[in-house]
Design an enzyme around this catalytic site. Structure first.
Site, PDB file in Angstrom:
ATOM      1  N   GLU A   1       7.145  -4.501   5.020  1.00 52.09           N
ATOM      2  CA  GLU A   1       5.740  -4.996   5.153  1.00 52.09           C
ATOM      3  C   GLU A   1       5.401  -5.806   3.963  1.00 52.09           C
ATOM      4  O   GLU A   1       4.365  -5.164   3.182  1.00 52.09           O
ATOM      5  CB  GLU A   1       4.746  -3.937   5.865  1.00 52.09           C
ATOM      6  CG  GLU A   1       5.318  -3.306   7.152  1.00 52.09           C
ATOM      7  CD  GLU A   1       4.619  -2.115   7.720  1.00 52.09           C
ATOM      8  OE1 GLU A   1       3.735  -1.967   7.219  1.00 52.09           O
ATOM      9  OE2 GLU A   1       5.214  -1.416   8.662  1.00 52.09           O
TER      10      GLU A   1
ATOM     11  N   HIS B   1       5.405   1.382   4.354  1.00 51.39           N
ATOM     12  CA  HIS B   1       6.935   0.728   4.899  1.00 51.39           C
ATOM     13  C   HIS B   1       7.150  -0.285   4.149  1.00 51.39           C
ATOM     14  O   HIS B   1       6.600  -1.309   3.908  1.00 51.39           O
ATOM     15  CB  HIS B   1       6.369   0.529   6.346  1.00 51.39           C
ATOM     16  CG  HIS B   1       5.902   1.695   7.146  1.00 51.39           C
ATOM     17  ND1 HIS B   1       5.007   1.467   8.207  1.00 51.39           N
ATOM     18  CD2 HIS B   1       6.380   2.896   7.129  1.00 51.39           C
ATOM     19  CE1 HIS B   1       4.898   2.906   8.652  1.00 51.39           C
ATOM     20  NE2 HIS B   1       5.655   3.602   8.292  1.00 51.39           N
TER      21      HIS B   1
ATOM     22  N   GLU C   1      -3.713  -3.246   9.689  1.00 49.58           N
ATOM     23  CA  GLU C   1      -2.431  -4.126  10.152  1.00 49.58           C
ATOM     24  C   GLU C   1      -2.755  -5.650   9.906  1.00 49.58           C
ATOM     25  O   GLU C   1      -3.328  -5.978  10.659  1.00 49.58           O
ATOM     26  CB  GLU C   1      -2.072  -3.556  11.648  1.00 49.58           C
ATOM     27  CG  GLU C   1      -1.622  -2.242  11.860  1.00 49.58           C
ATOM     28  CD  GLU C   1      -0.531  -1.944  11.530  1.00 49.58           C
ATOM     29  OE1 GLU C   1       0.436  -2.822  11.151  1.00 49.58           O
ATOM     30  OE2 GLU C   1      -0.119  -0.630  11.345  1.00 49.58           O
TER      31      GLU C   1
ATOM     32  N   HIS D   1      -0.954  -2.063   6.116  1.00 51.78           N
ATOM     33  CA  HIS D   1       0.356  -2.312   6.701  1.00 51.78           C
ATOM     34  C   HIS D   1       0.570  -3.539   7.349  1.00 51.78           C
ATOM     35  O   HIS D   1      -0.431  -4.200   7.210  1.00 51.78           O
ATOM     36  CB  HIS D   1       0.504  -1.305   7.869  1.00 51.78           C
ATOM     37  CG  HIS D   1       0.515   0.153   7.457  1.00 51.78           C
ATOM     38  ND1 HIS D   1       1.636   0.891   7.366  1.00 51.78           N
ATOM     39  CD2 HIS D   1      -0.576   0.924   6.945  1.00 51.78           C
ATOM     40  CE1 HIS D   1       1.242   2.368   7.091  1.00 51.78           C
ATOM     41  NE2 HIS D   1      -0.022   2.331   6.530  1.00 51.78           N
TER      42      HIS D   1
ATOM     43  N   ARG E   1      12.559   0.233   6.498  1.00 57.61           N
ATOM     44  CA  ARG E   1      11.123   0.754   6.645  1.00 57.61           C
ATOM     45  C   ARG E   1      11.080   1.994   5.875  1.00 57.61           C
ATOM     46  O   ARG E   1       9.939   2.123   5.387  1.00 57.61           O
ATOM     47  CB  ARG E   1      11.072   0.962   8.158  1.00 57.61           C
ATOM     48  CG  ARG E   1       9.809   1.845   8.596  1.00 57.61           C
ATOM     49  CD  ARG E   1       9.736   1.880   9.943  1.00 57.61           C
ATOM     50  NE  ARG E   1       8.530   2.809  10.363  1.00 57.61           N
ATOM     51  CZ  ARG E   1       7.564   2.497  10.981  1.00 57.61           C
ATOM     52  NH1 ARG E   1       7.072   1.235  11.173  1.00 57.61           N
ATOM     53  NH2 ARG E   1       6.736   3.577  11.347  1.00 57.61           N
TER      54      ARG E   1
END
Length: 376
Positions: free
Chosen positions: A138, A135, A337, A263, A193
């Protein structure tokens, strides 16, 4: 009211009692805030002037001297061009440990570079795949991929764990998966994104490269509408970036034992499944690897990560790279994440790159060493 959903990534996942992070155009706040008050929805303003926050982060960027590569700064965000120059430099400078190659080309024709890291100690070695930046917005992802390579090369001589890792395994590292999107997030839209492929019917660009894999494709948590952030694409592997990586992973599926994708943001360590609530066959091994990795991460700065199956820990999403890797025989598949939990969101300040990467490094080493021990 048009808002840009930061967390969760799709409106389907907004549920009563949960928190949602949204970006609101300046002119919409006048109507949105009274609406929230009327509906009795509590809200907090996390960043009051987003434009200012972006400018703070990118100010002086153009004037920043493209520092010589030996003095490459790992505590700032780098443009795609800088990252590619850095990869070429490492390929020339550390030819005993680094081999750079391309797995294909992006939609806009950019090479998809991967670094193969490790000692050529024996003909056949198991491998770990690491990708960052699926993405575009990020940015902490690609920063971590670069940090990992730096740590590996700098500590290989002095750290017995790192030496063991690079002697017994190969690491395939893809610092920027979604090269077109990442470039676009630097030049046009900081919060882009998706990929940058064109959709003729809707004049919208891009596909969510983490909804485009051939595993329960375009089911729950993915959108069929080309203008949505979670658009799954016209068909699985429609995006050349996804197709190229999937092809590489399929070709090396017997060798690759772990798939790690980075991510942001949520501070979580996720494993399969994403697309359904079910327990994976090798749950005990994967769960204990995750538990230990999260504890190792926390030991650095006390930052707590939640961990568990992606579907129940984050939300259900179909067509993800992690599920695909697992379905294709890679026994350890994880998605990180990284920081934070919404205070800065996608605009994690550069001063937090070092602590974020330092703690994440501990988790990745932990998973890798777990891999080298047989788990039954």
């Amino acid at each position: 009211l048009q808002v840009d959903l930061w967390q969760p990534s799709s409106p389907f996942h907004i549920i009563e009692g949960a928190v949602a992070d949204v970006r609101v155009p300046q002119n919409a706040t006048r109507s949105l805030l009274p609406f929230l008050q009327q509906a009795n929805i509590q809200y907090t303003i996390l960043i009051s002037d987003l434009q200012q926050a972006i400018e703070n982060q990118t100010a002086g960027r153009c004037h920043r001297s493209r520092r010589s590569l030996p003095g490459y700064n790992y505590e700032v965000y780098h443009s795609l061009e800088e990252i590619e120059d850095w990869m070429h430099y490492l390929n020339r400078t550390y030819s005993d440990l680094v081999h750079m190659f391309s797995v294909g080309k992006s939609y806009e024709g950019r090479p998809l570079y991967v670094l193969k890291l490790g000692k050529r100690s024996r003909p056949y070695k198991k491998a770990v795949w690491i990708d960052c930046g699926i993405h575009a917005r990020e940015w902490i992802g690609p920063a971590f991929c670069q940090w990992f390579v730096k740590e590996a090369l700098q500590t290989y001589q002095t750290d017995p764990d790192m030496r063991k890792m690079l002697t017994q395994l190969y690491f395939y590292i893809m610092p920027v998966f979604n090269v077109d999107g990442y470039h676009f997030s630097w030049t046009n839209d900081r919060f882009w994104r998706k990929t940058r492929s064109k959709n003729m019917r809707f004049h919208c660009h891009g596909v969510d490269a983490n909804r485009n894999w051939k595993v329960k494709w375009c089911d729950e948590g993915a959108s069929l509408h080309p203008c949505d952030d979670t658009y799954c694409g016209p068909f699985p592997e429609s995006e050349p970036e996804v197709k190229a990586v999937a092809h590489f992973l399929r070709k090396h599926r017997k060798q690759i034992k772990a798939y790690l994708s980075f991510h942001a943001y949520a501070q979580m360590l996720l494993y399969p499944y994403s697309y359904k609530y079910a327990t994976i066959p090798n749950f005990n091994c994967v769960e204990s690897a995750a538990y230990n990795a999260v504890n190792a991460l926390q030991s650095a700065y006390g930052v707590r990560y939640r961990y568990g199956p992606a579907s129940s820990t984050l939300y259900v999403s179909s067509g993800s790279s992690m599920d695909w890797a697992y379905k294709n025989g890679i026994p350890y598949a994880f998605a990180f994440e990284l920081r934070d939990t919404g205070h800065f969101g996608f605009l994690l300040p550069e001063m937090l790159i070092k602590p974020t990467c330092t703690e994440t490094m501990l988790a990745v080493k932990n998973i890798t060493l777990h891999l080298l021990k047989k788990c039954h």
